[in-house]
Design a protein around this motif. Structure first.
Motif, mmCIF file in Angstrom:
data_model
loop_
_atom_site.group_PDB
_atom_site.id
_atom_site.type_symbol
_atom_site.label_atom_id
_atom_site.label_comp_id
_atom_site.label_asym_id
_atom_site.label_seq_id
_atom_site.Cartn_x
_atom_site.Cartn_y
_atom_site.Cartn_z
ATOM 1 N N GLU A 118 -17.252 -37.417 -7.789
ATOM 2 C CA GLU A 118 -18.331 -37.866 -6.915
ATOM 3 C C GLU A 118 -17.735 -38.570 -5.704
ATOM 4 O OE1 GLU A 118 -21.539 -41.142 -7.667
ATOM 5 O OE2 GLU A 118 -22.299 -39.256 -8.517
ATOM 6 N N THR A 146 -18.682 -40.010 -1.417
ATOM 7 C CA THR A 146 -19.760 -40.537 -0.586
ATOM 8 C C THR A 146 -19.874 -39.724 0.690
ATOM 9 O OG1 THR A 146 -19.374 -42.764 -1.444
ATOM 10 C CG2 THR A 146 -20.651 -42.586 0.579
ATOM 11 N N PRO A 206 -24.235 -40.792 -2.466
ATOM 12 C CA PRO A 206 -23.254 -40.116 -3.328
ATOM 13 C C PRO A 206 -23.415 -38.604 -3.270
ATOM 14 C CG PRO A 206 -24.979 -41.130 -4.657
ATOM 15 C CD PRO A 206 -25.188 -41.617 -3.257
ATOM 16 N N ARG A 207 -22.300 -37.923 -3.387
ATOM 17 C CA ARG A 207 -22.300 -36.458 -3.304
ATOM 18 C C ARG A 207 -21.410 -35.924 -4.423
ATOM 19 N NH1 ARG A 207 -21.087 -34.070 2.510
ATOM 20 N NH2 ARG A 207 -23.268 -34.654 2.751
ATOM 21 N N THR A 208 -21.948 -35.067 -5.252
ATOM 22 C CA THR A 208 -21.194 -34.496 -6.365
ATOM 23 C C THR A 208 -20.495 -33.213 -5.926
ATOM 24 O OG1 THR A 208 -22.732 -35.420 -7.984
ATOM 25 C CG2 THR A 208 -21.322 -33.611 -8.716
#
Length: 335
Positions: free
Chosen positions: A1, A3, A9-11
């Motif tokens: 994960e 940012t 947040p970005r997976t």
């Protein structure tokens, strides 16, 4: 994960396939990643022939590809490698160190032997250029196959020539076998490999007594303790070493560093990518971002540009000597 640029947040999903070191295996896997998995970027292929086999597919699909292999041909000519980048130093970054070592030791005639594939040919060409610029004569060039187990015929010719040193472009196991047979035939000249042997199996397969004294250029990972604290790579290299050894339980590897760099570069591009882009827009954004990226990695200080899709220089390379079965940092003042 990670940012994203909006602070959210970005997976990131990783999909891992094994090319088995084969272009025939790698090509359908790359097509699967592109068409079925619909990935935004591909990082991989540790062997130059495999990476080169993927270049046409990458170019046609218009997807960024960060190779972990060495040959300059992977990223050159840049106008034909628009979507392709790589993290290892090229032979043109390491060959000048091979030639400089010979010249600084007062020698002017060398033999060059290289593995008969894209990686070896790239090394041959880089050594030719470096030798010409340094005024060192190449008196003999020989080849071997990656699968060869007997190089005594080539080494016998080299022993009988006027060569005062032998420059090698190759990988284990063949490079290890060559080194062992070089010692068995009693060749009395410096043996200078390139960065392809920068892995412990080279010493294990050749035998420590046969690898003793071999000199080769490689990235700064092996010299981390000798680097000044002001060197921008020192903290990064130490971070990689700590993370790798905690994960793998083994000493760190230059080749693992190439993968670490590739993934870090891809993630840095993804971190800045705006949300809501289509797959095609994501791929284009990552490509454009990498092409203009400055990045401090294990392989060096990368300065990518539209004219240079590796972004490294000979300044990102040091020389190492094998002593008592271990790599030992060997700067020019110790030659």
């Amino acid at each position: 994960e990670i940012t994203g640029p909006d602070g959210e947040p970005r997976t990131v999903e990783f999909i891992l396939y094994d090319t088995e070191g084969s272009g025939d295996v790698a090509i359908p896997l790359a097509k699967k990643l592109i068409d079925d998995d619909q990935v935004s970027v591909i990082v991989g292929a540790t062997r130059s022939p495999v990476s080169l086999a993927l270049v046409p597919i990458i170019q046609e699909a218009e997807i960024p590809f960060i190779s972990m292999a060495s040959s300059s041909e992977i990223v050159e000519p840049v106008e034909d490698r628009y979507w392709v980048f790589k993290t290892p130093q090229s032979n043109r970054h390491t060959a000048p160190w091979q030639v400089r070592y010979v010249k600084d030791n007062g020698l002017s005639k060398v033999a060059s032997i290289y593995v008969n594939n894209a990686y070896g040919e790239d090394g041959r060409n880089a050594i030719r250029q470096a030798a010409e610029e340094a005024g060192v004569e190449i008196v003999l060039e020989e080849t071997f196959e990656a699968s060869d187990t007997d190089m005594t015929a080539q080494l016998t010719k080299i022993k009988a020539s006027d060569a005062e040193a032998l420059l090698v472009t190759g990988l284990p196991p063949a490079a290890s076998i060559l080194t062992k047979q070089f010692r068995e035939l009693g060749l009395d000249m410096p043996l200078v490999h390139n960065h392809g042997i920068g892995m412990k199996p080279f010493i294990d397969l050749a035998g420590a007594e046969n690898a003793e004294g071999v000199v080769f250029p490689i990235g700064k990972l092996v010299a981390v303790d000798a680097l000044d604290d002001s060197d921008p790579q020192k903290a990064v290299l130490q971070q990689f070493i700590d993370e790798y050894e905690a994960y793998a339980g083994n000493p760190s590897s230059t080749f693992a560093g190439h993968a670490w760099d590739g993934l870090k570069i891809a993630l840095q591009a993804i971190e800045s990518m705006p949300a809501g882009l289509s797959l095609e827009e994501q791929r284009a954004y990552i490509r454009d971002t990498v092409e203009n990226m400055q990045f401090v990695g294990t392989g060096g200080v990368f300065n990518f540009s539209p004219e240079d899709h590796v972004g490294l220089s000979p300044d990102d390379v040091v020389t190492v000597r094998i002593v008592d079965g271990e790599w030992q940092y060997c700067p020019p003042e110790d030659w």
